[in-house]
Design an enzyme around this catalytic site. Structure first.
Site, PDB file in Angstrom:
ATOM      1  N   HIS A  30       0.820  -1.209   0.000  1.00  0.00           N
ATOM      2  CA  HIS A  30       0.000   0.000   0.000  1.00  0.00           C
ATOM      3  C   HIS A  30       0.855   1.261   0.000  1.00  0.00           C
ATOM      4  O   HIS A  30       0.521   2.252  -0.664  1.00  0.00           O
ATOM      5  CB  HIS A  30      -0.942  -0.002   1.209  1.00  0.00           C
ATOM      6  CG  HIS A  30      -2.187  -0.800   0.978  1.00  0.00           C
ATOM      7  ND1 HIS A  30      -3.151  -0.424   0.076  1.00  0.00           N
ATOM      8  CD2 HIS A  30      -2.623  -1.963   1.525  1.00  0.00           C
ATOM      9  CE1 HIS A  30      -4.137  -1.314   0.077  1.00  0.00           C
ATOM     10  NE2 HIS A  30      -3.826  -2.256   0.941  1.00  0.00           N
ATOM     11  N   ASP A  69      -6.748   0.067   6.963  1.00  0.00           N
ATOM     12  CA  ASP A  69      -6.538  -1.240   7.587  1.00  0.00           C
ATOM     13  C   ASP A  69      -6.301  -1.117   9.089  1.00  0.00           C
ATOM     14  O   ASP A  69      -6.491  -2.084   9.829  1.00  0.00           O
ATOM     15  CB  ASP A  69      -5.340  -1.958   6.957  1.00  0.00           C
ATOM     16  CG  ASP A  69      -5.739  -2.811   5.761  1.00  0.00           C
ATOM     17  OD1 ASP A  69      -6.944  -3.055   5.566  1.00  0.00           O
ATOM     18  OD2 ASP A  69      -4.835  -3.228   5.012  1.00  0.00           O
ATOM     19  N   ARG A  72      -9.481  -0.955  12.488  1.00  0.00           N
ATOM     20  CA  ARG A  72     -10.023  -1.959  13.407  1.00  0.00           C
ATOM     21  C   ARG A  72      -9.446  -1.839  14.803  1.00  0.00           C
ATOM     22  O   ARG A  72     -10.105  -2.177  15.781  1.00  0.00           O
ATOM     23  CB  ARG A  72      -9.807  -3.361  12.838  1.00  0.00           C
ATOM     24  CG  ARG A  72     -10.850  -3.724  11.803  1.00  0.00           C
ATOM     25  CD  ARG A  72     -10.492  -4.972  11.057  1.00  0.00           C
ATOM     26  NE  ARG A  72      -9.329  -4.762  10.209  1.00  0.00           N
ATOM     27  CZ  ARG A  72      -8.779  -5.718   9.490  1.00  0.00           C
ATOM     28  NH1 ARG A  72      -9.240  -6.941   9.554  1.00  0.00           N
ATOM     29  NH2 ARG A  72      -7.751  -5.466   8.711  1.00  0.00           N
ATOM     30  N   HIS A 139      -6.295   3.826  -0.022  1.00  0.00           N
ATOM     31  CA  HIS A 139      -6.255   2.414   0.350  1.00  0.00           C
ATOM     32  C   HIS A 139      -7.099   1.559  -0.590  1.00  0.00           C
ATOM     33  O   HIS A 139      -6.664   0.492  -1.044  1.00  0.00           O
ATOM     34  CB  HIS A 139      -6.737   2.244   1.789  1.00  0.00           C
ATOM     35  CG  HIS A 139      -6.483   0.874   2.320  1.00  0.00           C
ATOM     36  ND1 HIS A 139      -5.288   0.499   2.896  1.00  0.00           N
ATOM     37  CD2 HIS A 139      -7.265  -0.235   2.332  1.00  0.00           C
ATOM     38  CE1 HIS A 139      -5.348  -0.763   3.254  1.00  0.00           C
ATOM     39  NE2 HIS A 139      -6.535  -1.240   2.915  1.00  0.00           N
TER      40      HIS A 139
END
Length: 263
Positions: A30, A69, A72, A139
């Site tokens: 990424h 990412d 979370r 992303h």
């Protein structure tokens, strides 16, 4: 119900089960997409990106490329809501995207890119909302170029395909996320030099459905999903260049999208 494996009534409960499919390329991949796109921004887009990202620890596209990412852990609520936005399942239908069939309630990477682009383009929106949209876009454009993020629902984008590469157990999704790249044993600057040396990618426009369909077609190539679990360097030598091409294409696509959105 579409192939987003679970109905709304149990989706929240199964977020953990779905979470492995929310990763694409791993942090290195990424960041590479972000670096590639940053160097291709127009002056107007570069200035607006810098303005929106001011205050970030690393106010560059690479610096915020993994933000979605990390939600979370940093923002579990938004992380759960956005979990389905990282992928779409197309391989069961010959890699042809149909929103009503493949993206129930708009919860897939194709529609997520469209929504976040609209927010970023709307200069009447607060800067905080537009900056968040930019982070999602960086992303998700990377995600949609990872072939297994547009693969088979039946095997959860390769998460359920167990493989063994040179004696190390893994699964096909994780292999494409990061382990193929790791086999080259290159640093981030070395990877950038390698990717920039590749031929310029074909212009694929700014339509995320086309990007997803192209990724899906990679999944359907013979041998991409291996017929046996035990893999060797022959798989790496054949498919790592494909992964490199997808990263290069992702960087170009992201720059094209941002230049068009922020013109």
């Amino acid at each position: 119900m579409t192939r987003f494996f679970f109905s709304a009534c149990i989706a929240a409960t199964l977020t953990v089960a779905l979470s492995p499919q929310a990763h694409a390329w791993g942090p290195l991949g990424h960041r590479l997409v972000g670096h590639l796109a940053q160097s291709q921004l127009s002056p107007k887009a570069r200035a607006e990106v810098a303005r929106l990202l001011q205050g970030e620890a690393d106010p560059t596209l690479a610096g915020i490329a993994n933000w979605a990412d990390e939600l979370r852990g940093n923002d579990p609520g938004l992380g759960r809501r956005s979990s389905p936005w990282h992928y779409v399942n197309l391989a069961e239908d010959g890699c042809r995207y149909e929103a009503t069939r493949d993206c129930e309630r708009g919860d897939c990477v194709v529609e997520a890119i469209r929504r976040q682009r609209a927010i970023l383009a709307d200069r009447t929106k607060p800067d905080a909302a537009r900056a968040q949209a930019l982070k999602f876009l960086v992303h998700f454009v990377g995600d949609v170029h990872q072939p297994l993020h547009a693969g088979h629902a039946a095997n959860r984008g390769g998460n359920d395909i167990q493989i063994n590469l040179d004696g190390k157990g893994s699964n096909l999704h994780r292999l494409w996320d990061s382990e193929l790249l790791a086999t080259a044993q290159l640093s981030e600057p070395e990877w950038l030099k390698r990717l920039r040396a590749l031929p310029s990618p074909r212009d694929t426009g700014t339509e995320p459905a086309r990007w997803a369909e192209a990724s899906c077609r990679v999944v359907l190539r013979e041998g991409m999903v291996p017929p046996r679990a035990k893999l060797g360097q022959d798989y790496v030598l054949r498919w790592r260049p494909v992964a490199e091409d997808r990263l290069r294409s992702a960087g170009h696509a992201l720059a094209t999208l941002l230049n068009d959105t922020l013109k």
